[in-house]
Design an enzyme around this catalytic site. Structure first.
Site, PDB file in Angstrom:
ATOM      1  N   CYS A  85       0.815  -1.232   0.000  1.00  0.00           N
ATOM      2  CA  CYS A  85       0.000   0.000   0.000  1.00  0.00           C
ATOM      3  C   CYS A  85       0.843   1.273   0.000  1.00  0.00           C
ATOM      4  CB  CYS A  85      -0.936   0.013   1.195  1.00  0.00           C
ATOM      5  SG  CYS A  85      -2.149  -1.302   1.125  1.00  0.00           S
TER       6      CYS A  85
ATOM      7  N   HIS B  27      -3.509   7.474   3.473  1.00  0.00           N
ATOM      8  CA  HIS B  27      -3.870   6.190   2.871  1.00  0.00           C
ATOM      9  C   HIS B  27      -5.304   5.867   3.287  1.00  0.00           C
ATOM     10  CE1 HIS B  27      -3.785   2.219   1.386  1.00  0.00           C
ATOM     11  NE2 HIS B  27      -3.672   1.617   2.556  1.00  0.00           N
TER      12      HIS B  27
ATOM     13  N   ASN C 242     -10.110   0.446  -0.029  1.00  0.00           N
ATOM     14  CA  ASN C 242      -8.644   0.445   0.014  1.00  0.00           C
ATOM     15  C   ASN C 242      -8.103   0.027  -1.355  1.00  0.00           C
ATOM     16  OD1 ASN C 242      -5.939   0.039   0.466  1.00  0.00           O
ATOM     17  ND2 ASN C 242      -6.218  -1.142   2.358  1.00  0.00           N
TER      18      ASN C 242
HETATM   19  O1  UT7 Z   1      -3.900  -0.988   3.666  1.00  0.00           O
HETATM   20  C1  UT7 Z   1      -3.120  -1.907   4.335  1.00  0.00           C
HETATM   21  C2  UT7 Z   1      -3.239  -1.762   5.788  1.00  0.00           C
HETATM   22  N1  UT7 Z   1      -4.450  -2.371   6.248  1.00  0.00           N
HETATM   23  C3  UT7 Z   1      -5.118  -1.787   7.209  1.00  0.00           C
HETATM   24  O2  UT7 Z   1      -4.770  -0.723   7.643  1.00  0.00           O
HETATM   25  C4  UT7 Z   1      -6.296  -2.520   7.788  1.00  0.00           C
HETATM   26  C5  UT7 Z   1      -6.223  -2.453   9.278  1.00  0.00           C
HETATM   27  N2  UT7 Z   1      -7.294  -3.169   9.957  1.00  0.00           N
HETATM   28  C6  UT7 Z   1      -8.575  -2.766   9.904  1.00  0.00           C
HETATM   29  O3  UT7 Z   1      -8.929  -1.834   9.209  1.00  0.00           O
HETATM   30  C7  UT7 Z   1      -9.566  -3.479  10.802  1.00  0.00           C
HETATM   31  O4  UT7 Z   1      -8.885  -4.300  11.695  1.00  0.00           O
HETATM   32  C8  UT7 Z   1     -10.618  -4.303  10.025  1.00  0.00           C
HETATM   33  C9  UT7 Z   1     -11.582  -3.373   9.299  1.00  0.00           C
HETATM   34  C10 UT7 Z   1      -9.933  -5.224   9.040  1.00  0.00           C
HETATM   35  C11 UT7 Z   1     -11.450  -5.140  10.998  1.00  0.00           C
HETATM   36  O5  UT7 Z   1     -12.050  -4.314  11.969  1.00  0.00           O
HETATM   37  P1  UT7 Z   1     -11.942  -4.668  13.518  1.00  0.00           P
HETATM   38  O6  UT7 Z   1     -12.709  -3.658  14.238  1.00  0.00           O
HETATM   39  O7  UT7 Z   1     -10.480  -4.815  13.843  1.00  0.00           O
HETATM   40  O8  UT7 Z   1     -12.710  -6.039  13.572  1.00  0.00           O
HETATM   41  P2  UT7 Z   1     -12.176  -7.477  14.041  1.00  0.00           P
HETATM   42  O9  UT7 Z   1     -11.253  -8.040  13.026  1.00  0.00           O
HETATM   43  O10 UT7 Z   1     -11.702  -7.347  15.449  1.00  0.00           O
HETATM   44  O11 UT7 Z   1     -13.521  -8.310  14.014  1.00  0.00           O
HETATM   45  C12 UT7 Z   1     -14.613  -7.998  14.900  1.00  0.00           C
HETATM   46  C13 UT7 Z   1     -15.750  -8.966  14.619  1.00  0.00           C
HETATM   47  C14 UT7 Z   1     -15.321 -10.414  14.587  1.00  0.00           C
HETATM   48  O12 UT7 Z   1     -16.329 -11.186  15.164  1.00  0.00           O
HETATM   49  P3  UT7 Z   1     -16.202 -11.690  16.687  1.00  0.00           P
HETATM   50  O13 UT7 Z   1     -14.941 -12.480  16.758  1.00  0.00           O
HETATM   51  O14 UT7 Z   1     -16.149 -10.427  17.519  1.00  0.00           O
HETATM   52  O15 UT7 Z   1     -17.453 -12.486  16.871  1.00  0.00           O
HETATM   53  C15 UT7 Z   1     -15.247 -10.740  13.115  1.00  0.00           C
HETATM   54  O16 UT7 Z   1     -15.457 -12.101  12.830  1.00  0.00           O
HETATM   55  O17 UT7 Z   1     -16.311  -8.693  13.323  1.00  0.00           O
HETATM   56  C16 UT7 Z   1     -16.361  -9.903  12.566  1.00  0.00           C
HETATM   57  N3  UT7 Z   1     -16.200  -9.553  11.153  1.00  0.00           N
HETATM   58  C17 UT7 Z   1     -17.224  -9.217  10.338  1.00  0.00           C
HETATM   59  N4  UT7 Z   1     -18.536  -9.105  10.574  1.00  0.00           N
HETATM   60  C18 UT7 Z   1     -19.307  -8.710   9.542  1.00  0.00           C
HETATM   61  C19 UT7 Z   1     -15.049  -9.502  10.441  1.00  0.00           C
HETATM   62  N5  UT7 Z   1     -15.310  -9.115   9.180  1.00  0.00           N
HETATM   63  C20 UT7 Z   1     -16.648  -8.936   9.098  1.00  0.00           C
HETATM   64  C21 UT7 Z   1     -17.518  -8.532   8.068  1.00  0.00           C
HETATM   65  N6  UT7 Z   1     -18.825  -8.431   8.344  1.00  0.00           N
HETATM   66  N7  UT7 Z   1     -17.073  -8.220   6.826  1.00  0.00           N
END
Ligand code: UT7
Length: 323
Positions: free
Chosen positions: A114, A250, A280
């Site tokens: 990225c 970004h 992204n």
């Molecule tokens: O460009 C390169 C650099 N990349 C980034 O900067 C990305 C950095 N990370 C992020 O932006 C975030 O971590 C994400 C958007 C990827 C995820 O958000 P989060 O608030 O960190 O969510 P999480 O991964 O902690 O997941 C929370 C919950 C989980 O369920 P449980 O375990 O709490 O029951 C996931 O399974 O959300 C669930 N989940 C979803 N639910 C609905 C994960 N993806 C989805 C989805 N829809 N698409």
């Protein structure tokens, strides 16, 4: 006299097809509400079959050259930040150089995930500052949706396709004031696609021919690292937080963007946000946001722009620019 690299013009390109969060609700177990509140994304553009990274970058580059009033044959450098090249080689920058008619000048791709565009910009800036290059076309472009697993809700909702470009020219007046480029390969397992040439076109660890990301960990490191990066960039440019007219970050996650704005002490009115429309787009993200801001009339000549990116590698990079 100091020579600077100045942005003469910008350009961008997006595939025609728009995929909304509602469309993705039909494909994976997700919701518009989850995607919007966790990321800020509402929709993304997805490349058509046969439409490549090079096609998008070519269109963005052509637009930037036209607006700059620069002939392709006057370019000394064509550089593309990308992690989704059209083919393994030649470099996609070479394919674009030929399509533009800039044959003969140096042309190469930069893979910093990225941060690819920011790395390309940093490299071009240094070539111009040392006098080896007078005019450069710097692009960032991706078709990341090609390597997205559309059954993995943790990643498929996050990415889109797109390209952005800038034409740089050597001038005496300040343009790019500072660039900072970093990487820490110790974090290689947090964000990667395991398929490769030298490992034999196969996924040896069976991690899937797709983007693998430990989202929560990447998120935390991104916020902390970007916090330090903006401080480093201000110091390198001899500036204060109050000197920044626009933060052009970004576009991965609105919550990361808000954290960086908070660190700078600037309101979200002074931050360019396109993640809602583009998601992204990796290397495409910062130049796409810059071009969008220029065309909307927000970014004006003489203003100070802080550009930054963060991605797989892990890599992170920034630039302070007098536009
Ligand atoms: O460009 C390169 C650099 N990349 C980034 O900067 C990305 C950095 N990370 C992020 O932006 C975030 O971590 C994400 C958007 C990827 C995820 O958000 P989060 O608030 O960190 O969510 P999480 O991964 O902690 O997941 C929370 C919950 C989980 O369920 P449980 O375990 O709490 O029951 C996931 O399974 O959300 C669930 N989940 C979803 N639910 C609905 C994960 N993806 C989805 C989805 N829809 N698409």
């Amino acid at each position: 006299m100091t020579t600077y690299a100045r942005i003469v013009a910008t350009g961008s390109a997006l595939p025609a097809r728009v995929v909304t969060n509602a469309d993705l609700e039909k494909v994976v177990d997700t919701s518009d509400e989850w995607i919007r509140t966790r990321t800020g994304i509402r929709e993304r553009h997805v490349a058509a079959e046969g439409e490549t990274t090079g096609d998008l970058a070519f269109r963005a580059g052509q637009q930037a050259l036209k607006d700059a009033g620069v002939k392709a044959s006057d370019l000394d450098m064509v550089v593309l930040g990308t992690t989704t090249p059209d083919i393994i080689f030649p470099a996609t920058a070479c394919l674009i150089q030929n399509r533009l008619g800039a044959n003969g000048c140096m042309a190469f791709d930069v893979n910093a995930a990225c941060s690819g565009f920011m790395y390309a910009l940093g490299i071009a800036n240094n070539f111009i500052r040392t006098g080896q290059v007078k005019r450069a076309l710097v692009m960032g472009a991706e078709t990341l949706t090609r390597m997205v697993d559309w059954e993995d809700r943790q990643t498929c909702v996050l990415f889109g396709d797109g390209a952005g470009a800038v034409v740089l020219e050597a001038t005496d007046a300040p343009g790019i004031l500072a660039t900072c480029l970093h990487a820490d390969g110790g974090y290689k397992d947090l964000l990667y696609n395991p398929v490769g040439v030298s490992v034999g076109f196969k996924d040896e660890k069976n991690h899937g021919v797709r983007i693998n990301m430990k989202g929560r960990e990447v998120f935390k490191i991104a916020v902390k690292t970007l916090d330090a990066l903006v401080g480093e960039t201000l110091t390198a440019a001899g500036m204060q937080e109050t000197d920044v007219d626009w933060l052009i970050p970004h576009q991965a996650n609105l919550r990361i963007i808000e954290a960086t704005a908070k660190r700078l002490g600037i309101s979200m009115e002074r931050v360019i946000v396109t993640v809602d429309k583009h998601a992204n787009t990796s290397s495409g993200s910062v130049p796409l946001a810059l071009d969008t801001a220029v065309r909307s009339g927000k970014v004006r000549r003489g203003q100070n722009l802080l550009l930054e990116a963060f991605g797989g590698g892990l890599t992170w990079a920034s630039a302070m620019i007098r536009y």
